[in-house]
Scaffold this motif. Structure first.
Motif, PDB file in Angstrom:
ATOM      1  N   GLU A  45       1.825  -2.360   5.644  1.00 20.24           N
ATOM      2  CA  GLU A  45       0.452  -2.955   5.945  1.00 20.24           C
ATOM      3  C   GLU A  45      -0.656  -2.424   4.773  1.00 20.24           C
ATOM      4  O   GLU A  45      -0.943  -2.964   3.587  1.00 20.24           O
ATOM      5  N   GLU A  46      -0.435  -0.786   4.589  1.00 16.48           N
ATOM      6  CA  GLU A  46      -1.291  -0.375   3.418  1.00 16.48           C
ATOM      7  C   GLU A  46      -0.333  -0.405   2.593  1.00 16.48           C
ATOM      8  O   GLU A  46      -1.238  -0.366   1.449  1.00 16.48           O
ATOM      9  N   GLU A  47       1.464  -0.099   2.144  1.00 15.81           N
ATOM     10  CA  GLU A  47       2.052   0.027   1.421  1.00 15.81           C
ATOM     11  C   GLU A  47       2.851  -0.936   1.080  1.00 15.81           C
ATOM     12  O   GLU A  47       3.421  -0.577   0.190  1.00 15.81           O
ATOM     13  N   GLY A  48       2.774  -2.097   1.561  1.00 16.40           N
ATOM     14  CA  GLY A  48       3.078  -3.500   1.203  1.00 16.40           C
ATOM     15  C   GLY A  48       4.728  -3.494   0.854  1.00 16.40           C
ATOM     16  O   GLY A  48       4.863  -4.097  -0.322  1.00 16.40           O
ATOM     17  N   GLY A  49       4.624  -2.372   2.133  1.00 18.23           N
ATOM     18  CA  GLY A  49       6.782  -2.591   2.200  1.00 18.23           C
ATOM     19  C   GLY A  49       7.296  -1.764   1.732  1.00 18.23           C
ATOM     20  O   GLY A  49       6.660  -0.264   0.830  1.00 18.23           O
ATOM     21  N   LEU A  50       8.610  -1.164   2.492  1.00 20.54           N
ATOM     22  CA  LEU A  50       9.241  -0.018   2.433  1.00 20.54           C
ATOM     23  C   LEU A  50      10.765  -0.732   2.433  1.00 20.54           C
ATOM     24  O   LEU A  50      10.949  -1.253   3.092  1.00 20.54           O
ATOM     25  N   GLN A  51      11.692   0.544   1.824  1.00 20.66           N
ATOM     26  CA  GLN A  51      12.912   0.457   1.518  1.00 20.66           C
ATOM     27  C   GLN A  51      13.839   1.049   2.286  1.00 20.66           C
ATOM     28  O   GLN A  51      12.909   2.533   1.920  1.00 20.66           O
ATOM     29  N   TRP A  52      14.784   1.280   3.534  1.00 21.34           N
ATOM     30  CA  TRP A  52      15.096   1.791   4.068  1.00 21.34           C
ATOM     31  C   TRP A  52      16.147   2.275   3.368  1.00 21.34           C
ATOM     32  O   TRP A  52      16.674   1.479   2.647  1.00 21.34           O
ATOM     33  N   PRO A  53      16.788   3.723   3.750  1.00 25.25           N
ATOM     34  CA  PRO A  53      16.351   4.541   4.214  1.00 25.25           C
ATOM     35  C   PRO A  53      15.139   5.176   4.123  1.00 25.25           C
ATOM     36  O   PRO A  53      14.705   5.053   2.943  1.00 25.25           O
ATOM     37  N   CYS A  54      14.211   4.529   5.228  1.00 25.98           N
ATOM     38  CA  CYS A  54      13.248   5.719   5.743  1.00 25.98           C
ATOM     39  C   CYS A  54      13.036   6.631   6.970  1.00 25.98           C
ATOM     40  O   CYS A  54      12.717   6.216   8.339  1.00 25.98           O
TER      41      CYS A  54
END
Ligand code: SF4
Ligand code: SF4
Ligand code: SF4
Lengths: 528, 345
Positions: free
Chosen positions: A364-373
């Motif tokens: 919600e806050e970061e607008g998506g995240l790319q794995w690996p995370c």
């Protein structure tokens, strides 16, 4: 993708092979054209003169099914002309000598014989690619949907490694995933040999970790792949088939074989938003919610997990897939009690190292995240293999050219290749029911060359019968310069002209992907 | 960094910034028609003019670079007068059918006229009289309403790369069109509709939304496109449980507001009358409607009734991660790894 979509426009060179990007991944296509306007060298390799070819510095129109030969040819030139990235090869890879020995015979002249691409163009492409500061390769099904698909992918990796074009911004190997969440379905373990995050189901650690969390024991032996499941039904081994949101009755190669299996299976459950060709065969059909009717996440081709949000309610009594699955689980005594998709996601993050740091709150806050995370502080990974490859060193694998499983002959003199167009999507279930797109592109038009049209006495708009060793379809033709003589192109969007009645289900021995891209057909004028 | 003063407030920006960007940083509003941060600057519409101390003429803030110590005023009498004249000129040949215009409430021409109190034109201009272009199924082009800001043309060339449209002719006869004044269907247009999203006025209207609601009645939901693996962000505009319009989501990090025809115009399958709305069970060879309980009981019984190895499932590259996860969890809990989806297909 090892790179991100946002890195495309800054690449020094783009090699697009077996991907009609501007039609299948249009927004990625925009970025490729932007890169070109910013000065990148654009090399397009395809049997058809696809739209992107019009923008290319160099267009290599190869014979369908000859990718490995072409890729080996590029590597040959790079090594021969001293363009290899020796430091990268030395520090980061192994197996170079064997690979180099294997490509020795793929001289531009020899490759021209196999692929039909002029030797000089092969040299020019190799130089453009290898000399760029950062060069990225893009491919789709044009590389994988062959009986030699695995070899093609290995050859692509060889090419990227030999020129040091991996593990950098704007340089890498980028398979473009077809469907919106095909990446996510793989990540989530909707595969026979792995659970989430590609953890092998037959490994002891995976077994104990999941047993502890789920409270049930995982079956150890890897299961059957999609094509093996179809065969399993015909052998009598598989008795119940549960299909969630797929339409194998139109999308699978050698359709008659699949239809036979769907008719034979003792019990078929289909969960979908429309009565698809597959659902029409079912014993029970469960009405599902569509993307705008539920919450959850999708993972795109650049490994970015993004939130999907509900905008409207499902129609009638339709329910979200996760609700239906939970209802079934409780009837089967599995005792699930998820309050919603977010709780399911928390469980995924808990069990999946590459998703461990991702939460709905962060999305919600970061607008998506790319794995690996891997943890809550990790910013996600825009490009892979920055300092080392997943397994340590990058491994070169020698690859030999293998002709397609079925080639044109006297009886079936033309070569059929398949794909998608801009306006429709997959089996057309959704786009054909769109009020604007449906009527705009209402029917299939098989593409043939002017030369073949003249030879066969066929004109644009004529109805023809196309047949292969497996089946036949009737379809109208478009006479075009997009396909070279000897090649016919069809999409698989239209059930009225189901091209997969013709295609070959011969699969790649490792990836088990059928050879959609090449089969032999004949074409004759049909009476309506 | 360079320091300047705007309306008495100090601000520091990069030396290559423009006055408009500096004002944005301060939250000072400057109206624009032809400006977009993603496109080349043309400085054509003159709405963004401001007064800079020591310079005689008003300058276009969108394409004037900042200088150290610059003193800028964005809301003086002179500036307002210039903007009013601009609006006046535009209104001279703009149809004032706001009552039925789809853009009402979300139109920059309307907003700025309201802001500067311009209700009708003092100029008696010739009216344009172009036929409505409505032959494609995606959007209507009404070039009588076009203010020639050029955003659509630059979007088509610089973002899409299709280059389907141009500003043809000059002066009063200027018109945005495909080559040879052909309809878009006969041009390289790929109907991405990004020109429609870019248009600040009511010249380009998506057909699917006509009569479906005023912009201020619509709720916006940000989500992700259901089609290809690019994963573009979409904004769904909702009224009364119906998606009435779709736009690219400018805040999405993948797509930055960009979309293609499928994401933009292809999601109304949602309300197709062919949607499945109840469970169906095959009885005497026919699929007939049933209750959820009956259908789920039957499926559960059949799943229980076979050995794990006799069971197989196809999961979905369309469904969410959570649903794919639960699907494989369900099948594996029932003792089978026979799970696949069409990644290979
Ligand atoms: S719809 Fe897209 S391609 Fe067509 S004119 Fe508009 S921006 Fe250009
Ligand atoms: S159609 Fe709209 S975006 Fe295009 S020039 Fe006219 S007003 Fe501007
Ligand atoms: S808008 Fe077009 S390019 Fe973007 S995800 Fe949807 S189908 Fe793909």
């Amino acid at each position: 993708m090892t790179n991100s979509i946002g890195e495309i426009e800054d690449a020094g060179a783009l090699l697009v092979i077996g991907s009609n990007t501007t039609e299948t991944h249009p927004v990625i296509g925009y970025r490729m054209k932007m890169a070109k306007r910013k000065g990148a060298a654009l090399i397009v390799v395809d049997p058809r003169r696809v739209d992107l070819a019009e923008h290319a510095d160099l267009f290599l129109q190869l014979r369908p099914g000859t990718n490995e030969a072409l890729l080996n040819g590029l590597i040959h030139v790079i090594i021969e002309e001293g363009l290899a990235d020796e430091e990268f090869v030395r520090e980061r890879t192994e197996g170079f000598a064997e690979m180099a020995a294997a490509v020795k015979k793929y001289t531009p002249g020899y490759v021209e014989e196999i692929t039909g691409v002029a030797a000089d163009d092969i040299r020019r492409a190799a130089r453009l690619y290898a000399k760029a500061e950062s060069a990225a390769i893009f491919y789709t099904m044009g590389i994988t949907q062959h009986s030699s698909g695995t070899n093609n992918v290995l050859a692509v990796a060889n090419l990227a490694m030999v020129s040091g074009n991996v593990g950098k911004r704007s340089a890498g190997v980028n398979p473009l995933r077809g469907q919106n969440n095909v990446q996510g379905a793989c990540d989530m373990g909707a595969l026979p040999n792995v659970v989430t995050g590609y953890q092998r189901v037959d490994h002891r650690d995976t077994q104990s970790k999941f047993k502890k969390d789920w409270g049930v024991k995982l079956p150890v032996a890897p299961g059957l792949t999609a094509t093996e499941i179809i065969d399993g039904i015909l052998d009598g081994g598989i008795k119940v088939l549960y299909v969630m949101g797929e339409n194998p009755a139109l999308s699978d190669a050698n359709l008659n074989h699949v239809l036979e299996a769907l008719a034979k299976v003792e019990f078929l459950v289909v969960q979908d938003i429309f009565l698809t060709e597959t659902a029409a065969q079912a014993d029970v059909v469960l009405p599902a919610a569509a993307f705008a009717e539920k919450h959850g996440t999708f993972t795109n081709t650049e490994r970015r997990v993004q939130l999907v949000r509900q905008a409207v309610n499902p129609p009638g009594e339709a329910r979200a897939d996760w609700v239906i699955l939970q209802e079934l689980a409780s009837r089967l005594g599995l005792g699930w009690s998820y309050g919603g998709p977010e709780e399911v996601f928390q469980e995924i993050a808990r069990l999946t190292p590459s998703y461990a740091g991702i939460s709905y709150k962060r999305l919600e806050e970061e607008g998506g995240l790319q794995w690996p995370c891997p943890d809550a502080e990790h910013p996600g990974t825009p490009y892979l293999h920055a300092n080392q490859f997943a397994g340590g060193k990058g491994h070169f694998t020698p690859v030999e050219y293998q002709p397609p499983a079925e080639e044109p002959d006297a009886e079936y003199p033309l070569l059929l290749t398949t794909g998608r167009n801009l306006f429709h999507y997959h089996t057309g279930t959704m786009t054909r029911r769109s009020s604007a797109i449906g009527p705009f592109k209402p029917e299939e038009m098989a593409q043939i060359s002017k030369e073949d049209a003249e030879k066969l006495g066929i004109e644009e708009g004529d109805l023809v019968k196309i047949s292969s060793r497996r089946g036949e379809v009737k379809v109208k033709v478009q006479v075009t310069e997009i396909v070279p003589p000897g090649v016919v192109f069809m999409t698989f969007h239209f059930h009225e002209a189901a091209v997969n009645l013709l295609t070959n289900s011969k699969v790649d021995p490792v990836a088990k992907i059928p050879e959609y891209k090449v089969c032999a057909v004949k074409l004759e004028k049909a009476v309506p | 960094m360079v320091s300047l003063t705007i309306n008495g407030q100090k601000v520091e920006v990069e030396p290559e910034a423009t006055i408009l960007q500096a004002a944005e940083k301060l939250g000072v509003f400057i109206p624009t028609f032809c400006y977009s941060p993603q496109l080349t600057l043309v400085g054509a519409c003159r709405m963004c003019v401001v007064e800079v101390e020591g310079m005689r003429a008003l300058v276009a803030s969108c394409c004037t670079p900042v200088r150290d110590g610059m003193v800028v005023h964005t809301d003086t009498e002179r500036v307002h007068t210039a903007r009013k004249i601009n609006l006046n000129l535009l209104l001279a040949n703009h149809p004032l059918d706001c009552l039925t215009c789809e853009k009402n409430g979300n139109c920059r021409l309307q907003d700025y006229c309201y802001l500067y109190g311009v209700s009708e034109s003092d100029f008696k201009g010739d009216r344009k009289d172009y036929a409505l272009e409505d032959t494609n199924p995606f959007f209507i082009r009404d070039m009588n309403k076009c203010i020639l800001c050029g955003l659509c043309v630059r979007t088509c060339h610089e973002i899409n790369g299709a280059g389907a449209i141009e500003i043809m002719n000059r002066g009063f006869d200027s018109k945005v069109s495909a080559a040879f004044y052909d309809p878009l269907e006969n041009s390289p247009c790929v109907f991405c509709g990004m020109c429609v999203d870019a248009c600040p006025v009511g010249a380009l209207t998506p057909k699917q939304s006509i009569g479906k609601g005023r912009s201020y009645e619509l709720e916006t939901v940000k989500t992700v496109c259901p089609y290809c693996g690019t994963g573009c962000g979409l904004e769904l505009y909702v009224k009364n449980n119906e998606v009435v319009r779709v736009k690219g989501d400018p805040s999405n990090p993948v797509s930055r507001g960009q979309v293609c025809v499928k994401g933009h115009f292809g999601t109304d399958f949602l309300k197709s009358p062919e949607r499945l709305t109840t469970p169906l069970i095959r009885k005497n060879g026919e699929l007939v409607e049933s209750s959820w309980d009956e259908a789920l009981d039957l499926v559960a019984e059949k799943l229980k009734g076979v050995k794990g190895t006799e069971l197989a499932g196809f999961s979905s590259a369309r469904a969410t991660n959570e649903e794919n996860y639960l699907f494989q969890k369900l099948l594996r809990s029932l003792g089978t790894n026979n799970i696949d989806h069409c990644a290979r297909l």
